[in-house]
Enzyme design. Structure first.
Site, PDB file in Angstrom:
ATOM      1  N   ARG A 168      11.369 -45.258  30.313  1.00 24.65           N
ATOM      2  CA  ARG A 168      12.283 -44.180  30.853  1.00 24.65           C
ATOM      3  C   ARG A 168      11.536 -43.255  32.038  1.00 24.65           C
ATOM      4  O   ARG A 168      11.716 -42.196  32.417  1.00 24.65           O
ATOM      5  CB  ARG A 168      12.628 -43.541  29.998  1.00 24.65           C
ATOM      6  N   SER A 220      21.868 -42.200  25.871  1.00 25.22           N
ATOM      7  CA  SER A 220      20.873 -41.625  25.289  1.00 25.22           C
ATOM      8  C   SER A 220      20.505 -40.653  25.524  1.00 25.22           C
ATOM      9  O   SER A 220      19.678 -39.897  26.511  1.00 25.22           O
ATOM     10  CB  SER A 220      19.522 -42.195  24.699  1.00 25.22           C
ATOM     11  N   GLU A 290      16.191 -36.800  27.169  1.00 22.34           N
ATOM     12  CA  GLU A 290      16.099 -38.467  28.730  1.00 22.34           C
ATOM     13  C   GLU A 290      17.009 -38.539  30.220  1.00 22.34           C
ATOM     14  O   GLU A 290      16.832 -38.971  31.122  1.00 22.34           O
ATOM     15  CB  GLU A 290      16.122 -39.357  27.523  1.00 22.34           C
TER      16      GLU A 290
HETATM   17  N1  EPU Z   1      19.647 -45.010  14.303  1.00 20.50           N
HETATM   18  C1  EPU Z   1      21.015 -44.403  13.422  1.00 20.50           C
HETATM   19  N2  EPU Z   1      21.930 -43.646  13.126  1.00 20.50           N
HETATM   20  C2  EPU Z   1      21.527 -43.273  14.538  1.00 20.50           C
HETATM   21  C3  EPU Z   1      21.236 -44.091  16.075  1.00 20.50           C
HETATM   22  C4  EPU Z   1      20.947 -45.248  15.821  1.00 20.50           C
HETATM   23  O1  EPU Z   1      20.211 -44.479  11.997  1.00 20.50           O
HETATM   24  O2  EPU Z   1      22.674 -42.584  14.235  1.00 20.50           O
HETATM   25  C5  EPU Z   1      18.995 -46.064  13.901  1.00 20.50           C
HETATM   26  C6  EPU Z   1      19.681 -47.565  14.125  1.00 20.50           C
HETATM   27  O3  EPU Z   1      20.162 -47.781  13.362  1.00 20.50           O
HETATM   28  C7  EPU Z   1      17.986 -48.233  14.810  1.00 20.50           C
HETATM   29  C8  EPU Z   1      17.448 -47.620  15.633  1.00 20.50           C
HETATM   30  O4  EPU Z   1      17.610 -46.165  14.768  1.00 20.50           O
HETATM   31  O5  EPU Z   1      17.561 -48.846  13.294  1.00 20.50           O
HETATM   32  C9  EPU Z   1      17.388 -47.374  17.121  1.00 20.50           C
HETATM   33  O6  EPU Z   1      18.867 -47.358  17.204  1.00 20.50           O
HETATM   34  P1  EPU Z   1      19.283 -48.707  18.522  1.00 20.50           P
HETATM   35  O7  EPU Z   1      18.958 -49.348  18.240  1.00 20.50           O
HETATM   36  O8  EPU Z   1      20.656 -47.723  18.495  1.00 20.50           O
HETATM   37  O9  EPU Z   1      18.662 -47.861  19.726  1.00 20.50           O
HETATM   38  P2  EPU Z   1      18.010 -46.248  20.316  1.00 20.50           P
HETATM   39  O10 EPU Z   1      16.857 -46.185  20.046  1.00 20.50           O
HETATM   40  O11 EPU Z   1      19.097 -45.456  19.847  1.00 20.50           O
HETATM   41  C10 EPU Z   1      17.968 -47.208  23.093  1.00 20.50           C
HETATM   42  C11 EPU Z   1      17.843 -46.961  24.347  1.00 20.50           C
HETATM   43  C12 EPU Z   1      19.146 -47.138  24.595  1.00 20.50           C
HETATM   44  C13 EPU Z   1      20.175 -48.466  24.283  1.00 20.50           C
HETATM   45  C14 EPU Z   1      19.657 -49.194  23.425  1.00 20.50           C
HETATM   46  C15 EPU Z   1      19.790 -50.745  22.973  1.00 20.50           C
HETATM   47  C16 EPU Z   1      16.195 -44.931  24.462  1.00 20.50           C
HETATM   48  C17 EPU Z   1      16.628 -43.244  24.842  1.00 20.50           C
HETATM   49  N3  EPU Z   1      18.162 -44.876  24.103  1.00 20.50           N
HETATM   50  O12 EPU Z   1      18.283 -46.952  21.774  1.00 20.50           O
HETATM   51  O13 EPU Z   1      19.237 -46.827  25.683  1.00 20.50           O
HETATM   52  O14 EPU Z   1      20.915 -48.994  25.313  1.00 20.50           O
HETATM   53  O15 EPU Z   1      17.949 -48.817  22.772  1.00 20.50           O
HETATM   54  O16 EPU Z   1      18.843 -51.465  23.941  1.00 20.50           O
HETATM   55  O17 EPU Z   1      15.472 -45.846  23.869  1.00 20.50           O
HETATM   56  C18 EPU Z   1      19.814 -44.547  27.357  1.00 20.50           C
HETATM   57  O18 EPU Z   1      18.755 -44.297  27.205  1.00 20.50           O
HETATM   58  O19 EPU Z   1      20.429 -43.791  28.044  1.00 20.50           O
HETATM   59  C19 EPU Z   1      20.697 -45.748  26.515  1.00 20.50           C
HETATM   60  C20 EPU Z   1      21.710 -45.606  25.836  1.00 20.50           C
END
Ligand code: EPU
Length: 300
Positions: A168, A220, A290
């Site tokens: 990012r 995010s 972010e």
């Molecule tokens: N999780 C929770 N509770 C929640 C949300 C998530 O326990 O309320 C857990 C999920 O179960 C999972 C882990 O956290 O085990 C990761 O969650 P998720 O797969 O939703 O991905 P993320 O890391 O939160 C990242 C990117 C997103 C992107 C998604 C999908 C970042 C900061 N965010 O989210 O990017 O869409 O992966 O690939 O790297 C963005 O940058 O604006 C964005 C939306």
């Protein structure tokens, strides 16, 4: 005043309200505002802004940007250029093109590799600036080169290596905020449209299932700390559903702050501070924003 000439510049509007230009629907005003559907005037304009030391900000869809100030000084330039051209493996796209549109066009053309763009609700320019990514893909994996305008007003081509991408992050975000990204060229491969489309639909389905896409948010809010997930940490603090004014920690994904209607930048910043403090207290981890906060420090 060094910026007075802007009042006479073709297309410039004064004291423009920013909410309609923000994905979040939040924002004060821009002292001067110019929407460009063609980037031809940019070199001369950017050169002059720098020579006269007039501050400026370039935005696309503002889907990762919180306008937190009362009135942005200088000129806010909204790039709404569009255009996609395919030259064998290489696909060149104007900065103002929305990433989901790029993904859709590529699937129709049978070009693979940019399916992740279906999960990035922003423009190509913003996505290069922030090395946007989703569902296993990010800009840095596919970018061949970026076309930019430097602060002197000269068009340049930068290689992916020169963009110095990180999670990012890019050289533009770190230290070249006066450079303007005008277009990007990505590498693709050839595949039957039906196969590309199937992966694109998978990205959309996964996004719908895990993110509050039906509500207004900036995606995010915080970066994932190394080896962990901001969403998991905020969720573990029991903050889902927490509300300050019109802003709420999404009950669907704890790293998203949704605008329930009428949220102010203050509401969002207060909620961010609460999320950060609670995660810090409980886990000793400092979350880093972010989203891009313009006009105020995120901790204010
Ligand atoms: N999780 C929770 N509770 C929640 C949300 C998530 O326990 O309320 C857990 C999920 O179960 C999972 C882990 O956290 O085990 C990761 O969650 P998720 O797969 O939703 O991905 P993320 O890391 O939160 C990242 C990117 C997103 C992107 C998604 C999908 C970042 C900061 N965010 O989210 O990017 O869409 O992966 O690939 O790297 C963005 O940058 O604006 C964005 C939306």
């Amino acid at each position: 005043m060094p910026d007075e000439w802007l009042a006479l510049y073709p297309g410039v509007r004064e004291h423009e309200p920013l909410p309609p230009h923000s994905w979040y629907g939040i924002g004060g005003r821009a002292r001067y505002f110019l929407e460009l559907a063609d980037d031809a005037p940019l070199p001369e304009l950017v050169g002059r802004l720098n020579r006269d030391q007039v501050p400026y900000l370039v935005i696309g869809a503002a889907s990762n940007t919180l306008f937190a100030g009362h009135e942005l000084p200088g000129l806010t330039i909204k790039l709404s250029t569009s255009g996609i051209s395919v030259d064998r493996e290489a696909v060149s796209v104007s900065a103002g093109t929305l990433m989901p549109k790029l993904a859709a066009e590529m699937s129709r053309a049978g070009r693979a590799g940019l399916e992740f763009a279906a999960g990035v609700p922003g423009t190509v320019g913003g996505s290069v600036f922030g090395n946007a990514g989703a569902f296993g893909g990010e800009v840095k994996d596919r970018l061949l080169r970026a076309e930019v305008v430097d602060p002197e007003g000269t068009r340049q081509v930068m290689t992916a290596a020169e963009c110095a991408f990180a999670y990012r992050d890019s050289v533009f975000k770190r230290s070249r905020d006066r450079w303007v990204i005008t277009s990007a060229t990505f590498a693709t491969t050839s595949e039957p449209p039906v196969a590309v489309r199937a992966r694109l639909l998978e990205v959309q389905k996964h996004r719908r299932a895990t993110q509050p896409i039906e509500q207004r948010s900036l995606g995010s809010t915080f970066k994932n700390p190394p080896g962990d997930s901001a969403g998991r940490l905020i969720d573990a603090c029991g903050l889902k559903g927490l509300r300050i004014g019109g802003a709420q920690v999404s009950p669907k994904h704890a790293n998203f702050i949704v605008n329930l209607g009428g949220a102010s930048a203050d509401d969002v910043l207060a909620l961010m501070a609460e999320m950060r403090d609670r995660v810090q207290e409980r886990f000793g981890i400092e979350l880093e924003p972010e989203i891009r906060v313009i006009g105020r420090a995120p901790r204010a």
